[in-house]
Write an enzyme that holds these catalytic residues in place. Structure first.
Site, PDB file in Angstrom:
ATOM      1  N   SER A 264      47.882  32.141  38.592  1.00  0.00           N
ATOM      2  CA  SER A 264      48.838  31.065  38.867  1.00  0.00           C
ATOM      3  C   SER A 264      48.607  29.875  37.947  1.00  0.00           C
ATOM      4  O   SER A 264      49.576  29.241  37.490  1.00  0.00           O
ATOM      5  CB  SER A 264      48.730  30.621  40.331  1.00  0.00           C
ATOM      6  OG  SER A 264      47.421  30.168  40.638  1.00  0.00           O
TER       7      SER A 264
ATOM      8  N   ASP B 175      45.607  36.278  30.425  1.00  0.00           N
ATOM      9  CA  ASP B 175      46.640  35.835  31.359  1.00  0.00           C
ATOM     10  C   ASP B 175      47.835  35.242  30.634  1.00  0.00           C
ATOM     11  O   ASP B 175      48.995  35.521  30.973  1.00  0.00           O
ATOM     12  CB  ASP B 175      46.063  34.796  32.330  1.00  0.00           C
ATOM     13  CG  ASP B 175      44.991  35.378  33.231  1.00  0.00           C
ATOM     14  OD1 ASP B 175      44.873  36.609  33.282  1.00  0.00           O
ATOM     15  OD2 ASP B 175      44.277  34.597  33.878  1.00  0.00           O
TER      16      ASP B 175
ATOM     17  N   ASN C 120      38.682  28.473  42.575  1.00  0.00           N
ATOM     18  CA  ASN C 120      39.252  27.811  41.403  1.00  0.00           C
ATOM     19  C   ASN C 120      38.205  27.821  40.298  1.00  0.00           C
ATOM     20  O   ASN C 120      37.193  27.134  40.390  1.00  0.00           O
ATOM     21  CB  ASN C 120      39.655  26.372  41.752  1.00  0.00           C
ATOM     22  CG  ASN C 120      40.480  25.726  40.644  1.00  0.00           C
ATOM     23  OD1 ASN C 120      40.124  25.830  39.481  1.00  0.00           O
ATOM     24  ND2 ASN C 120      41.567  25.083  41.013  1.00  0.00           N
ATOM     25  N   LYS C 121      38.451  28.624  39.271  1.00  0.00           N
ATOM     26  CA  LYS C 121      37.423  28.817  38.239  1.00  0.00           C
ATOM     27  C   LYS C 121      37.136  27.544  37.449  1.00  0.00           C
ATOM     28  O   LYS C 121      36.073  27.423  36.838  1.00  0.00           O
ATOM     29  CB  LYS C 121      37.814  29.959  37.300  1.00  0.00           C
ATOM     30  CG  LYS C 121      39.110  29.750  36.516  1.00  0.00           C
ATOM     31  CD  LYS C 121      39.476  31.022  35.779  1.00  0.00           C
ATOM     32  CE  LYS C 121      40.791  30.860  34.994  1.00  0.00           C
ATOM     33  NZ  LYS C 121      41.208  32.117  34.358  1.00  0.00           N
TER      34      LYS C 121
ATOM     35  N   GLY D 178      43.296  34.507  42.059  1.00  0.00           N
ATOM     36  CA  GLY D 178      43.041  35.478  41.006  1.00  0.00           C
ATOM     37  C   GLY D 178      44.287  36.152  40.466  1.00  0.00           C
ATOM     38  O   GLY D 178      44.201  37.189  39.825  1.00  0.00           O
TER      39      GLY D 178
END
Length: 396
Positions: free
Chosen positions: A63, A129, A172-173, A60
Site C-alpha cells: 500500500s 513493489d 510498518n517497515k 504487506g
C-alpha cells in the site's frame, strides 16, 4: 463500514518528508518530491488530491509503494511532463481517455523514479513493489528482473486460486529497523563475498551483482556461500577485519543511518535465503511455462519452502503469520507463505478452485472468529487475480 478522513496540506515549493513519522501523507510526498527533483521543477503545479483505498494498512500488500507510485504519476500528469524513451523494456502507460488526452508515460523509468523516491521515508527498498505497480497486466503474473528492469509474463494455472489472508498484525517497515537491517546484512554479505572472490567489493551492493560478475548459477552461489561464511553472526569488528576497514568507515560508508548501532549481522543465513529464494522464483516460472500434470503440487511445495526460508533463514515471519500459514494448509491450501516485507501483514495461499469456498469458510472460522479484533477488520480474507497496473483516468 467505518470512514476515516485525514487532511494534510503543504507547499509544493517546500516538500519535507518526515522519516520519524511514516504516516500516509509522507508516502504521497515521496512520489511528489521524486518527480519534482527528477525534472528540477522550480514552480510545480499545485494539486488538490482526494485519496481513497481498500488495502489494509501495514499489511504487506504494498500500500505504501502504491501510494508513492500514485503520487508520482499524478504529479507527472498534473505538470504535463513526459519521460525519455531510452529504456528498451518499457511500454506506454495505459490511459483511460474521455474527451481529453494524455501524454504517454514510460513505465520502467517512472518505476525507477518511484523506487528512489520511497527511500525518502527511510526504507532501503529494492523496487519490486514499484515495478509491479506500473508493469502489471490483467490476467498474468509477472517475473520482475533488474539490471535492466524488465517484466516477463507468467501464466498461473487455471485450476488454482490465490487467496490473501491478513494476520492483522500491522508492520510498518519504515517505523522499525528490521527491514533495513536485512538490507544491510545482504549488502555486507555482498561485500564479503566480493572481497573473497577478488572483485571490486567497494562498488558491489547486491548479492545479484556478485553472481553476475562471477558468471555462475544460483546453485553455485549457494556452494560459495557455504565456503565463505560461517553460520554464526558476524560482529562489526569481524566484518571490518574481513574488509580491511575501520569501524568508522563501516558506519559512515556502508551502513545506513538506522543500522549504525547494530553490533552483529547474520550474513550466512541472509545470503543463503536470497540465493535459494531466487532459485525458487525461476523454478516457479519454469513450472508455470511447462505446465506438467502435477504443476499445482510442485508450485505449492515451492511456496511452502519459501515460507520456511523466510521464517528460519531470513527471520522475517512472526508467530501469527506462522499460525495463519498452518491454518491455511490445514484448510486445503496446497501452498502458503507470508507475502510482503514480513513481521506481520498477509499470507498468500494457493488453493484448488473447487475447494475455494470451503477453504475461505474454514480459515475464517479457525483464525478470524477466534479474535474479536480480527473479526471486525474488513478485507482480511479474499481470493484475488492478477490485475492491471497504474492508470490515468481523464474526465470526458
Amino acid at each position: 463500514m467505518s470512514l476515516f478522513c485525514r487532511d494534510f496540506s503543504t507547499s509544493v515549493n517546500n516538500i519535507h518528508v518526515n522519516k520519524t513519522k511514516p504516516v500516509w501523507h509522507n508516502y504521497f510526498l515521496c512520489g511528489l518530491k521524486g518527480v519534482q527533483e527528477h525534472f528540477s521543477l522550480n514552480s510545480p503545479t499545485g494539486m488538490n488530491c482526494l485519496l481513497d483505498g481498500t488495502i489494509p494498512p501495514s499489511s504487506g500488500l504494498s500500500s505504501s509503494s502504491a501510494l508513492v507510485c500514485c503520487a508520482g504519476l499524478v504529479t507527472l500528469t498534473a505538470n504535463g511532463k513526459t519521460l525519455s524513451k531510452s529504456h528498451s523494456a518499457q511500454r506506454d502507460l495505459p490511459v483511460e481517455r474521455g474527451a481529453g488526452s494524455c501524454s504517454s508515460q514510460k513505465q520502467v523509468e517512472l518505476a525507477e523514479i518511484c523506487t528512489k523516491s520511497e527511500r525518502y521515508i527511510g526504507t532501503e527498498g529494492g523496487g519490486m513493489d514499484q515495478s509491479i505497480s506500473f508493469l502489471a497486466e490483467e490476467g498474468t503474473a509477472k517475473l520482475i528482473e533488474f539490471s535492466p528492469l524488465r517484466a516477463t509474463d507468467v501464466r498461473l494455472p487455471n485450476a488454482a486460486a490465490f487467496v490473501i489472508a491478513n494476520s492483522c498484525v500491522e508492520m510498518n517497515k519504515a517505523a522499525t529497523s528490521h527491514f533495513n537491517i536485512r538490507v544491510m546484512e545482504c549488502r555486507l554479505a555482498t561485500k564479503l563475498l566480493s572481497k573473497h572472490k577478488g572483485l571490486e567489493w567497494e562498488k558491489m551492493l547486491k548479492l545479484q551483482d556478485v553472481q553476475a560478475k562471477l558468471g555462475v548459477s544460483l546453485k553455485e552461489m549457494l556452494t560459495i556461500v557455504e565456503e565463505v561464511f560461517h553460520p554464526e553472526p558476524y560482529s562489526v569488528e569481524e566484518i571490518c577485519t574481513c574488509l580491511g576497514i575501520s569501524l568508522e568507515e563501516l558506519r559512515t560508508q556502508i551502513l545506513s543511518q538506522n543500522t549504525q548501532d547494530v553490533t552483529t549481522f547474520k550474513l550466512y543465513w541472509r545470503a543463503k535465503h536470497v540465493y535459494s529464494e531466487a532459485a525458487r522464483v525461476l523454478e516457479f516460472k519454469k513450472i508455470c511455462s511447462e505446465a506438467p500434470a502435477n504443476a499445482i503440487e510442485l508450485l505449492g511445495e515451492l511456496m511452502n519452502q519459501s515460507h520456511i526460508s523466510c521464517r528460519d533463514m531470513y527471520e522475517c515471519s512472526c508467530p501469527q503469520l506462522d499460525q495463519l500459514v498452518d491454518i491455511c494448509l490445514q484448510s486445503g491450501a496446497i501452498g502458503s507463505r507470508l507475502t510482503g516485507a514480513g513481521w506481520g501483514g498477509c499470507t498468500v495461499s494457493m488453493v484448488p478452485t473447487e475447494q475455494l469456498s470451503t477453504f475461505l469458510t474454514n480459515v475464517k472460522e479457525a483464525y478470524y472468529k477466534s479474535s474479536d479484533q480480527r473479526l471486525t477488520l474488513e478485507n482480511s480474507l479474499f481470493a484475488t487475480k492478477p490485475g492491471g497496473g497504474a492508470l490515468v483516468f481523464l474526465e470526458a
